[in-house]
Design a protein around this motif. Structure first.
Motif, PDB file in Angstrom:
ATOM      1  N   ARG A 108       0.830  -1.211   0.000  1.00 34.48           N
ATOM      2  CA  ARG A 108       0.000   0.000   0.000  1.00 34.48           C
ATOM      3  C   ARG A 108       0.864   1.261   0.000  1.00 34.48           C
ATOM      4  N   LEU A 109       1.949   1.237   0.777  1.00 32.35           N
ATOM      5  CA  LEU A 109       2.842   2.389   0.823  1.00 32.35           C
ATOM      6  C   LEU A 109       3.447   2.660  -0.551  1.00 32.35           C
ATOM      7  N   LEU A 110       3.930   1.627  -1.210  1.00 28.90           N
ATOM      8  CA  LEU A 110       4.521   1.806  -2.529  1.00 28.90           C
ATOM      9  C   LEU A 110       3.487   2.267  -3.551  1.00 28.90           C
ATOM     10  N   SER A 111       2.262   1.786  -3.414  1.00 27.58           N
ATOM     11  CA  SER A 111       1.188   2.223  -4.304  1.00 27.58           C
ATOM     12  C   SER A 111       0.901   3.705  -4.118  1.00 27.58           C
ATOM     13  N   SER A 112       0.881   4.166  -2.873  1.00 29.76           N
ATOM     14  CA  SER A 112       0.662   5.594  -2.598  1.00 29.76           C
ATOM     15  C   SER A 112       1.793   6.438  -3.172  1.00 29.76           C
ATOM     16  N   LEU A 113       3.028   5.978  -3.006  1.00 25.82           N
ATOM     17  CA  LEU A 113       4.181   6.701  -3.558  1.00 25.82           C
ATOM     18  C   LEU A 113       4.087   6.808  -5.079  1.00 25.82           C
ATOM     19  N   LEU A 139       1.664   8.639   6.893  1.00 25.52           N
ATOM     20  CA  LEU A 139       0.258   8.299   6.676  1.00 25.52           C
ATOM     21  C   LEU A 139       0.039   6.794   6.790  1.00 25.52           C
ATOM     22  N   GLU A 140       0.969   6.008   6.276  1.00 29.88           N
ATOM     23  CA  GLU A 140       0.860   4.547   6.370  1.00 29.88           C
ATOM     24  C   GLU A 140       0.926   4.079   7.817  1.00 29.88           C
TER      25      GLU A 140
END
Length: 411
Positions: free
Chosen positions: A11-16, A105-106
């Motif tokens: 999820r973190l990489l997707s947000s980035l 945020l994560e």
């Protein structure tokens, strides 16, 4: 600390990656989100929407810093903040700054999923104009917030088109009125240098930030014919700038603990066969050592004055940034190292060569920084890259430290 609790790295990489799509320009490989631009507004709007989806109390202060705060069990306590910035240099990668904000945020997303309660509120911070490309000084949001730069003076700073900071803040809808007073601040960042990657360490435990001084200078001489004007009769502005830079490079090389860069240069009239009448340029000087930083700043100014006088040039000089070396509190540095040790991550202590918002937040609250390796040390470039496993490790350390400082309530 709970060693089993981990961030959702996917999820973190997707947000980035999603945020990294904002600011893509035709003809460039990377991202360009200059402070207070339309691209910056779009990125801010996306970040605020994510904060609101998570139920955070979103506040914007007078310089445009954004804070998203999760409630704590004791409303009288100040929040533990985590963050960085989402503006970029020209043609940047997707990690610089954004990694720290979106990891924060994560962290909140994960503790919400686990139903974890903390005594202190926990918040995400995104600071205005960290890079300083469009407006100077850099790290403007944290500098103003910490009292190191007057708000009205910051409002009056102009970009190359004459637009002021206040006008730009109004234009993108982020001229706020609220404030957040932090209990502590953590900043997670890619190293932007080669040390961790080349030496094989997983976590950089940042002990402080080296001092940074910036000047904008202009040497004015006289335009003249390149083929008929003898060297001893020239008032060559470029020759003065070149002498200054070459001399400063020799000076910092001899010192061994300082750096100097002349990163921007403009000449007039700019013709191949005309002696330049104007050299307009910048000087960047840095050192982690307090004495060397003070001495070097004086040396930059002394040399520029001496060269101008000897060559018959007029010197115009403005110092646009003067950030003193910062040494983080030992207990905050130890907190990061302790988390990494418990998780089995290898660590290396080092100062930051780049400037960060943490160096100014350090003035108003306990502050610490976490680095993860940058592949080959590349940053401020579309080639900036960190491994997914390193991205996760850094965010896990941030999770640990935020919960520890915020006073996690045990069930």
């Amino acid at each position: 600390m709970n060693e089993e609790l981990r961030v959702d790295a996917v999820r973190l990489l997707s947000s980035l990656n999603e945020l990294g799509m904002i600011g893509r320009r035709q003809g460039f490989k990377g991202v360009t989100r200059l402070a207070l631009s339309e691209e910056d507004r779009e990125a801010r709007d996306l970040l605020v929407s994510w904060m609101e989806e998570e139920g955070l109390n979103v506040r914007v202060d007078p310089i445009g810093n954004i804070f998203g705060v999760r409630k704590g069990s004791n409303p009288a306590l100040k929040p533990v903040l985590m963050g960085s910035h989402i503006d970029t240099v020209i043609d940047a990668g997707i990690y610089d700054g954004a990694y720290g904000v979106l990891s924060a945020l994560e962290v909140i997303r994960r503790i919400d999923e686990e139903g974890i309660e903390t005594q202190h509120p926990i918040g995400v911070a995104a600071f205005t104009n960290e890079e300083g490309v469009r407006f100077q000084p850099d790290m403007m949001g944290s500098l103003v917030k910490s009292g190191g730069y007057p708000l009205e003076k910051a409002y009056a700073r102009k970009d190359d088109d004459g637009v002021t900071v206040k006008e730009a803040l109004k234009g993108i809808g982020y001229l706020g009125r609220e404030d957040v007073k932090p209990e502590a601040y953590f900043e997670l960042h890619v190293e932007q240098g080669p040390i961790l990657h080349r030496r094989g360490f997983e976590i950089g435990v940042v002990e402080g930030v080296q001092g940074i001084a910036w000047w904008r200078m202009a040497l004015r001489g006289e335009a003249n014919h390149a083929g008929t004007t003898p060297l001893d009769m020239r008032r060559d502005a470029m020759a003065g700038a070149a002498e200054l830079y070459a001399g400063l490079l020799k000076y910092v090389a001899a010192k061994g603990n300082a750096l100097c860069t002349m990163g921007r240069l403009r000449l007039e009239p700019g013709a191949i066969n005309v002696v330049p009448s104007l050299a307009d340029f910048t000087v960047d000087y840095r050192s982690y050592d307090d004495a060397t930083f003070k001495e070097g700043k004086a040396e930059v100014e002394r040399r520029s004055e001496e060269i101008a006088k000897r060559r018959g040039l007029t010197l115009e000089r403005e110092m646009t940034a003067d950030a003193q070396p910062v040494h983080f509190r030992p207990e905050m540095v130890d907190l990061i190292e302790g988390s990494a040790n418990r998780r089995g991550y290898s660590t290396f202590r080092l100062p930051s060569g780049a400037g960060h918002d943490a160096q100014f937040m350090h003035v108003i609250c306990p502050t610490a920084m976490i680095f993860v390796p940058s592949i080959n040390g590349v940053s401020h470039s579309p080639g900036e890259k960190s491994l997914p496993e390193d991205i996760e490790r850094g965010a896990n350390i941030l999770l640990d430290c935020a919960l520890e400082k915020a006073g996690r309530r045990r069930n």
